[in-house]
Motif scaffolding. Structure first.
Motif, short mmCIF file in Angstrom:
data_model
loop_
_atom_site.label_atom_id
_atom_site.label_comp_id
_atom_site.label_asym_id
_atom_site.label_seq_id
_atom_site.Cartn_x
_atom_site.Cartn_y
_atom_site.Cartn_z
N LYS A 57 0.80 -1.23 0.00
CA LYS A 57 0.00 0.00 0.00
C LYS A 57 0.84 1.28 0.00
O LYS A 57 0.55 2.21 -0.75
CB LYS A 57 -0.93 0.02 1.21
CG LYS A 57 -1.95 -1.05 1.23
CD LYS A 57 -2.75 -1.00 2.52
CE LYS A 57 -3.60 -2.23 2.65
NZ LYS A 57 -4.29 -2.26 3.93
N SER A 81 -6.59 4.88 -2.15
CA SER A 81 -6.46 5.13 -0.71
C SER A 81 -7.74 4.74 0.02
O SER A 81 -7.69 4.10 1.07
CB SER A 81 -6.13 6.60 -0.47
OG SER A 81 -5.94 6.84 0.89
N LEU A 104 1.10 4.16 -2.95
CA LEU A 104 0.81 5.59 -2.78
C LEU A 104 2.04 6.45 -3.05
O LEU A 104 1.92 7.54 -3.60
CB LEU A 104 0.26 5.87 -1.38
CG LEU A 104 -1.25 5.72 -1.26
CD1 LEU A 104 -1.71 6.09 0.15
CD2 LEU A 104 -1.99 6.53 -2.28
N LEU A 141 -6.95 3.70 3.78
CA LEU A 141 -5.95 4.67 4.20
C LEU A 141 -6.62 6.05 4.27
O LEU A 141 -7.66 6.27 3.67
CB LEU A 141 -4.77 4.68 3.23
CG LEU A 141 -4.03 3.35 3.12
CD1 LEU A 141 -3.02 3.38 1.98
CD2 LEU A 141 -3.33 3.03 4.43
N PHE A 170 0.13 12.46 1.92
CA PHE A 170 1.00 11.30 2.11
C PHE A 170 2.30 11.79 2.75
O PHE A 170 3.02 12.58 2.16
CB PHE A 170 1.27 10.61 0.78
CG PHE A 170 2.01 9.32 0.92
CD1 PHE A 170 1.41 8.22 1.49
CD2 PHE A 170 3.32 9.20 0.48
CE1 PHE A 170 2.09 7.02 1.62
CE2 PHE A 170 4.01 8.02 0.61
CZ PHE A 170 3.40 6.92 1.18
N TYR A 226 -5.71 9.03 3.13
CA TYR A 226 -5.22 10.05 2.20
C TYR A 226 -6.18 10.35 1.06
O TYR A 226 -5.88 11.20 0.23
CB TYR A 226 -3.85 9.65 1.66
CG TYR A 226 -2.93 9.24 2.77
CD1 TYR A 226 -2.47 10.19 3.69
CD2 TYR A 226 -2.57 7.92 2.96
CE1 TYR A 226 -1.67 9.82 4.75
CE2 TYR A 226 -1.76 7.54 4.02
CZ TYR A 226 -1.31 8.49 4.91
OH TYR A 226 -0.52 8.13 5.96
N ASP A 227 -7.33 9.70 1.02
CA ASP A 227 -8.27 9.90 -0.08
C ASP A 227 -8.76 11.34 -0.16
O ASP A 227 -8.86 11.90 -1.25
CB ASP A 227 -9.45 8.93 0.01
CG ASP A 227 -10.21 9.04 1.32
OD1 ASP A 227 -9.57 9.11 2.38
OD2 ASP A 227 -11.45 9.04 1.27
#
Length: 171
Positions: free
Chosen positions: A20, A54, A24, A59, A150, A61-62
């Protein structure tokens, strides 16, 4: 094209391997690379893909990448207009930006993008509709909290190996 193909192949391989943070990092690096070289359409598309990845990977960070996508789509439309491109291309880019901003819940950005649409060389009826939508979305917006980008602390050292050098040394 070669750079894009390399990044996208690496992203696909790393995603299959469930890496992952590498995925990213590659998205982020490729997005930055494309934006710095004025390839805004590609950068905006990558930002949206990074946001989707994401979110799918659970995660946080979307939201950051959705905001980047909305901004980059707006920049894409401006770049197209400055180059004398088709208003339809700018309109499509701005609609993609509106989609990203709406998904993010940033109605102030949605209003600005509709304002930008209303300024395009489009038929009067469309421009009037876009102005009305800009006014509708400009009212009573609640500020969207900043999103987490990120972080550098999650960047993996040695992620880009000198494959060419390894091939030469291995011979």
């Amino acid at each position: 094209e070669n750079v894009a193909e390399g990044y996208m192949n690496a992203i696909r391989l790393l995603a299959v391997d469930d890496q992952k943070f590498y995925v990213l990092q590659y998205y982020d690096d490729f997005l930055t690379y494309a934006a710095e070289r004025g390839e805004l359409y590609a950068a905006a598309t990558l930002a949206r893909e990074a946001a989707d990845y994401s979110a799918k990977s659970a995660l946080v960070y979307d939201r950051y990448y959705l905001g980047r996508a909305a901004t980059l789509w707006s920049d894409t439309a401006r770049q197209n207009e400055a180059a004398g491109g088709s208003p339809d291309l700018s309109e499509n880019a701005l609609h993609a930006g509106i989609d990203a901003a709406t998904t993010l819940g940033d109605l102030a950005v949605v209003a600005k993008l509709y304002e930008q649409l209303a300024e395009l060389r489009l038929p009067a009826k469309k421009r009037e509709r876009y102005r009305a939508l800009a006014q509708r979305y400009a009212v009573g917006n609640v500020p969207v909290p900043p999103a987490a980008a990120f972080p550098d602390s999650l960047r993996r050292p040695g992620s880009y190996q000198d494959v060419w050098r390894q091939a030469l040394v291995g011979r």
